[in-house]
Motif scaffolding. Structure first.
Motif, PDB file in Angstrom:
ATOM      1  N   VAL A  20      -4.914 -13.193  -3.962  1.00 30.35           N
ATOM      2  CA  VAL A  20      -5.925 -13.182  -5.656  1.00 30.35           C
ATOM      3  C   VAL A  20      -5.776 -11.165  -5.396  1.00 30.35           C
ATOM      4  N   THR A  21      -5.806 -10.532  -6.344  1.00 30.92           N
ATOM      5  CA  THR A  21      -5.843  -9.068  -6.412  1.00 30.92           C
ATOM      6  C   THR A  21      -6.615  -8.808  -7.927  1.00 30.92           C
ATOM      7  N   HIS A  22      -7.327  -7.728  -7.693  1.00 30.28           N
ATOM      8  CA  HIS A  22      -7.468  -7.166  -9.488  1.00 30.28           C
ATOM      9  C   HIS A  22      -8.085  -6.030  -9.055  1.00 30.28           C
ATOM     10  N   GLY A  23      -7.086  -5.456  -9.999  1.00 35.21           N
ATOM     11  CA  GLY A  23      -6.777  -3.876 -10.704  1.00 35.21           C
ATOM     12  C   GLY A  23      -5.956  -3.631 -11.208  1.00 35.21           C
ATOM     13  N   ARG A  24      -5.289  -2.697 -11.639  1.00 35.98           N
ATOM     14  CA  ARG A  24      -4.532  -2.534 -12.736  1.00 35.98           C
ATOM     15  C   ARG A  24      -2.733  -1.773 -13.012  1.00 35.98           C
ATOM     16  N   LEU A  25      -1.823  -2.565 -13.270  1.00 36.72           N
ATOM     17  CA  LEU A  25      -0.374  -1.789 -13.180  1.00 36.72           C
ATOM     18  C   LEU A  25      -0.685  -0.956 -13.403  1.00 36.72           C
ATOM     19  N   GLY A  26       0.151  -0.179 -13.086  1.00 38.82           N
ATOM     20  CA  GLY A  26       0.693   1.641 -13.176  1.00 38.82           C
ATOM     21  C   GLY A  26       1.765   1.715 -14.201  1.00 38.82           C
ATOM     22  N   SER A  27       1.462   2.831 -14.764  1.00 45.28           N
ATOM     23  CA  SER A  27       3.194   2.382 -15.310  1.00 45.28           C
ATOM     24  C   SER A  27       3.780   2.674 -15.210  1.00 45.28           C
ATOM     25  N   ASP A  28       3.989   3.422 -13.556  1.00 43.26           N
ATOM     26  CA  ASP A  28       5.333   3.912 -12.251  1.00 43.26           C
ATOM     27  C   ASP A  28       5.778   2.147 -12.145  1.00 43.26           C
ATOM     28  N   GLY A  29       4.873   1.008 -12.123  1.00 45.73           N
ATOM     29  CA  GLY A  29       5.433  -0.783 -12.170  1.00 45.73           C
ATOM     30  C   GLY A  29       4.827  -1.032 -10.650  1.00 45.73           C
ATOM     31  N   ILE A  30       3.910  -0.125 -10.363  1.00 41.01           N
ATOM     32  CA  ILE A  30       3.574  -0.451  -9.142  1.00 41.01           C
ATOM     33  C   ILE A  30       1.948  -1.089  -9.889  1.00 41.01           C
ATOM     34  N   PHE A  31       1.206  -2.094  -8.694  1.00 43.99           N
ATOM     35  CA  PHE A  31      -0.057  -2.621  -9.130  1.00 43.99           C
ATOM     36  C   PHE A  31      -1.083  -1.576  -8.281  1.00 43.99           C
ATOM     37  N   ARG A  32      -2.450  -1.442  -8.330  1.00 43.22           N
ATOM     38  CA  ARG A  32      -3.134  -0.836  -8.237  1.00 43.22           C
ATOM     39  C   ARG A  32      -4.361  -1.710  -7.695  1.00 43.22           C
TER      40      ARG A  32
END
Length: 67
Positions: A20-32
């Motif tokens: 389970v991750t908590h973060g944000r999806l970047g415009s480049d398609g990578i979830f940080r």
């Protein structure tokens, strides 16, 4: 999905394990990810707890798993 995380991973983390991750999806398609939590099934029991129960005479019932 590609995930980028900087930090220590949970002790239970291993290849192929659900997380389970908590973060944000970047415009480049990578979830940080800001946080990563290891998932386990409802039968999970910490090794320390399993050892304590065994020492106390607890017997495993069919269908239960102690790790």
């Amino acid at each position: 999905m590609p995930v980028e995380y900087v930090g220590l991973l949970p002790d239970l983390f291993r290849e192929g394990q659900g997380v389970v991750t908590h973060g944000r999806l970047g415009s480049d398609g990578i979830f940080r990810a800001e946080r990563v939590l290891a998932r386990h099934d409802e039968n999970y029991m910490a090794p320390e707890v399993a050892a304590a129960l065994k020492a106390a005479g607890y017997e495993e019932h069919p269908g239960e798993k102690a790790y």
